[in-house]
Design a protein around this motif. Structure first.
Motif, PDB file in Angstrom:
ATOM      1  N   HIS A 282       0.802  -1.212   0.000  1.00 59.41           N
ATOM      2  CA  HIS A 282       0.000   0.000   0.000  1.00 59.41           C
ATOM      3  C   HIS A 282       0.842   1.273   0.000  1.00 59.41           C
ATOM      4  O   HIS A 282       0.345   2.353   0.336  1.00 59.41           O
ATOM      5  CB  HIS A 282      -0.972  -0.010   1.194  1.00 59.41           C
ATOM      6  N   TRP A 283       2.107   1.162  -0.378  1.00 54.16           N
ATOM      7  CA  TRP A 283       3.015   2.332  -0.405  1.00 54.16           C
ATOM      8  C   TRP A 283       4.302   1.924  -1.073  1.00 54.16           C
ATOM      9  O   TRP A 283       4.621   0.733  -1.161  1.00 54.16           O
ATOM     10  CB  TRP A 283       3.283   2.780   1.037  1.00 54.16           C
ATOM     11  N   SER A 284       5.071   2.906  -1.536  1.00 56.38           N
ATOM     12  CA  SER A 284       6.474   2.690  -1.900  1.00 56.38           C
ATOM     13  C   SER A 284       7.175   4.028  -1.676  1.00 56.38           C
ATOM     14  O   SER A 284       6.551   5.088  -1.812  1.00 56.38           O
ATOM     15  CB  SER A 284       6.591   2.299  -3.371  1.00 56.38           C
ATOM     16  N   ASP A 285       8.451   3.993  -1.357  1.00 56.15           N
ATOM     17  CA  ASP A 285       9.143   5.285  -1.161  1.00 56.15           C
ATOM     18  C   ASP A 285       9.233   6.058  -2.465  1.00 56.15           C
ATOM     19  O   ASP A 285       9.453   7.266  -2.460  1.00 56.15           O
ATOM     20  CB  ASP A 285      10.532   5.091  -0.513  1.00 56.15           C
ATOM     21  N   THR A 286       9.020   5.378  -3.593  1.00 59.50           N
ATOM     22  CA  THR A 286       9.059   6.063  -4.891  1.00 59.50           C
ATOM     23  C   THR A 286       7.685   6.625  -5.298  1.00 59.50           C
ATOM     24  O   THR A 286       7.574   7.236  -6.366  1.00 59.50           O
ATOM     25  CB  THR A 286       9.513   5.095  -6.007  1.00 59.50           C
ATOM     26  N   LEU A 287       6.667   6.422  -4.482  1.00 59.92           N
ATOM     27  CA  LEU A 287       5.317   6.904  -4.814  1.00 59.92           C
ATOM     28  C   LEU A 287       5.361   8.431  -4.973  1.00 59.92           C
ATOM     29  O   LEU A 287       5.848   9.130  -4.085  1.00 59.92           O
ATOM     30  CB  LEU A 287       4.359   6.513  -3.679  1.00 59.92           C
ATOM     31  N   ASP A 288       4.844   8.894  -6.121  1.00 64.50           N
ATOM     32  CA  ASP A 288       5.038  10.299  -6.458  1.00 64.50           C
ATOM     33  C   ASP A 288       3.836  11.147  -6.049  1.00 64.50           C
ATOM     34  O   ASP A 288       2.914  11.345  -6.819  1.00 64.50           O
ATOM     35  CB  ASP A 288       5.307  10.404  -7.973  1.00 64.50           C
ATOM     36  N   VAL A 296       9.577  11.368   2.754  1.00 62.92           N
ATOM     37  CA  VAL A 296      10.817  10.645   2.439  1.00 62.92           C
ATOM     38  C   VAL A 296      12.030  11.559   2.685  1.00 62.92           C
ATOM     39  O   VAL A 296      13.022  11.152   3.304  1.00 62.92           O
ATOM     40  CB  VAL A 296      10.807  10.102   0.986  1.00 62.92           C
ATOM     41  N   ALA A 297      11.927  12.824   2.259  1.00 65.49           N
ATOM     42  CA  ALA A 297      13.050  13.758   2.434  1.00 65.49           C
ATOM     43  C   ALA A 297      13.304  14.028   3.919  1.00 65.49           C
ATOM     44  O   ALA A 297      14.461  14.026   4.369  1.00 65.49           O
ATOM     45  CB  ALA A 297      12.763  15.061   1.691  1.00 65.49           C
ATOM     46  N   ALA A 298      12.233  14.254   4.698  1.00 68.90           N
ATOM     47  CA  ALA A 298      12.403  14.557   6.127  1.00 68.90           C
ATOM     48  C   ALA A 298      12.992  13.353   6.860  1.00 68.90           C
ATOM     49  O   ALA A 298      13.836  13.497   7.752  1.00 68.90           O
ATOM     50  CB  ALA A 298      11.052  14.951   6.742  1.00 68.90           C
ATOM     51  N   TYR A 299      12.556  12.159   6.486  1.00 70.58           N
ATOM     52  CA  TYR A 299      13.039  10.937   7.146  1.00 70.58           C
ATOM     53  C   TYR A 299      14.525  10.732   6.844  1.00 70.58           C
ATOM     54  O   TYR A 299      15.321  10.432   7.727  1.00 70.58           O
ATOM     55  CB  TYR A 299      12.205   9.742   6.666  1.00 70.58           C
ATOM     56  N   LYS A 306      16.631   5.814   3.751  1.00 71.55           N
ATOM     57  CA  LYS A 306      15.267   5.939   3.229  1.00 71.55           C
ATOM     58  C   LYS A 306      14.290   5.284   4.194  1.00 71.55           C
ATOM     59  O   LYS A 306      14.630   4.281   4.836  1.00 71.55           O
ATOM     60  CB  LYS A 306      15.158   5.204   1.895  1.00 71.55           C
ATOM     61  N   PRO A 307      13.061   5.802   4.290  1.00 72.87           N
ATOM     62  CA  PRO A 307      12.068   5.123   5.133  1.00 72.87           C
ATOM     63  C   PRO A 307      11.608   3.822   4.488  1.00 72.87           C
ATOM     64  O   PRO A 307      11.709   3.658   3.279  1.00 72.87           O
ATOM     65  CB  PRO A 307      10.907   6.119   5.173  1.00 72.87           C
ATOM     66  N   SER A 308      11.097   2.916   5.315  1.00 75.18           N
ATOM     67  CA  SER A 308      10.459   1.708   4.795  1.00 75.18           C
ATOM     68  C   SER A 308       8.954   1.845   4.989  1.00 75.18           C
ATOM     69  O   SER A 308       8.482   2.803   5.626  1.00 75.18           O
ATOM     70  CB  SER A 308      10.950   0.479   5.560  1.00 75.18           C
TER      71      SER A 308
END
Ligand code: PHB
Length: 400
Positions: A282-288, A296-299, A306-308
């Motif tokens: 239900h997510w990916s770090d590449t989700l635009d 992602v940037a703050a994490y 990178k966040p998981s």
């Protein structure tokens, strides 16, 4: 001052004082810390998932200077060790001794099932930041239990349909760990797969924390499947993908999975061995989308990695609690009011559309992803939408 003026002054003082007292009674100023009791694995097979959830939560709290509606957060952590007995022990400690306002966790379904009664009976809010067991938002749903992750059914049912319809897979071998989450995952897969003419050539359940998958892989080949579908996570996921590549099967047999197999630090450890694995989540770090890009940037800035998915679920757990507390002005004593707030507040999730069902489970998109080489190593690129705004059926939940 003459006597008349003196009486009037005394009367006004009394009235004002009484008014102030009344106001205090109506709105008791709650300044005590909001206690969050984290029941998460910091050891054993799912240790990295516990760390990621904790970091995601910490980011959400840091973004609001560690306070909501004027009350500071106090974070208490206990290691569940991925063990139902330990999970229940530390849950009871949090409820009885620490008197936490919220329990957060756990990662594993069997631990969550062990904790459920203690949370429900004591009316302590439990925000499940990962554990998938379907019952928790079906027949065992509770006014006090909310889930920010997913039900066991959600990633599997639509992925199985997509594999049958889009990838034309007919014969599949299934593998998952031998406990509630593994069993429910494969049941949901079959529910989506069999009606499309799908056939299961073998179905195997190694122990949770298994170290040698080779005997299972031998049995997989015997059934001559078109593809293999697995659920493994944490340390199991790293070992499975490495042994899959070592066996050479990655060159002859397509591997599909729920995306837990190839998330975060697991994917970093698997490296090139994971390339080509198609998986659902239900997510990916590449989700635009703007919320995800910011998250992602703050994490990355805070933790240097990178966040998981698990970090994202920890983050949303924090955001949900903060939003609900802001809505009640920080009041945690009126449970019904806090429950309503948790049910009705909206948060913008990095995953895209997100709301809670009446059974308190996320209604969310399920994406199909593929591990490809990106600018900084293997990453999960989104290649399809397996289901839009998918709601778990919530079967048997009295709150529906
Ligand atoms: C679960 O036990 O519910 C569970 C554990 C790890 C995952 C997903 C589900 O990645």
């Amino acid at each position: 001052m003459n006597g008349w003026m003196g009486w009037l002054t005394a009367l006004v003082t009394l009235v004002v004082a009484a008014g102030l007292m009344g106001a205090c009674e109506k709105e008791p100023a709650q300044t005590a810390p909001i206690k969050l009791g984290l029941v998460l694995p910091y050891s054993a097979v799912y240790a990295s998932l516990g760390e990621d959830i904790t970091q995601g939560l910490e980011l959400a709290l840091a973004e609001v200077d560690n306070q909501a509606a004027g009350r500071p957060f106090e974070v208490l952590k206990q290691d569940s060790q991925v063990n139902p007995k330990v999970g229940l022990q530390v849950t009871n400690k949090f409820i009885q001794q620490d008197k936490v306002d919220f329990l957060i966790g756990p990662v594993a379904s069997h631990v969550a099932l062990a904790m459920r009664k203690a949370a429900h009976d004591s009316q302590t809010f439990l925000i499940i930041a990962n554990a998938a067991a379907d019952q928790l938002t079906r027949e065992l749903c509770s006014p006090y239990i909310f889930r920010t992750s997913f039900s066991a059914w959600q990633p599997y049912y639509p992925m199985a349909e997509w594999m049958a319809k889009t990838e034309n897979i007919r014969k599949v071998a299934l593998l998952a760990p031998n406990y509630a989450a593994g069993k429910q995952a494969m049941a949901a897969f079959k529910e989506g797969f069999l009606p499309h003419g799908g056939e299961v050539t073998s179905e195997q359940y190694p122990a949770l924390g298994e170290s040698d998958f080779q005997p299972y892989l031998s049995k997989v080949i015997q059934g001559s499947p078109d593809a293999v579908f697995v659920f493994f996570s944490g340390a199991d996921a790293v070992k499975f993908v490495k042994q899959w590549a070592q066996s050479g099967l990655n060159r002859t047999l397509p591997l599909y999975a729920s995306g837990f197999l190839v998330e975060g630090s697991m994917l970093r450890a698997q490296g090139q061995d994971a390339i080509g694995i198609k998986n659902s989540l239900h997510w990916s770090d590449t989700l635009d989308n703007p919320v995800n890009r910011r998250f992602v940037a703050a994490y990355k800035a805070r933790f240097g990695e990178k966040p998981s998915l698990f970090s994202m679920q920890g983050y949303d757990t924090g955001r949900l609690i903060i939003a609900a507390l802001e809505a009640t002005g920080g009041d945690t004593t009126d449970k019904a009011r806090l429950q309503r707030a948790l049910e009705t507040v909206t948060i913008e999730s990095p995953r895209g559309p997100f709301k809670l069902s009446k059974a308190h489970n996320p209604v969310q998109n399920i994406y199909v992803r593929e591990v490809v080489n990106g600018p900084d190593g293997p990453e999960n690129r989104i290649i399809a939408l397996a289901a839009e705004n998918l709601e778990d059926p919530g079967t048997g939940c009295p709150m529906l």
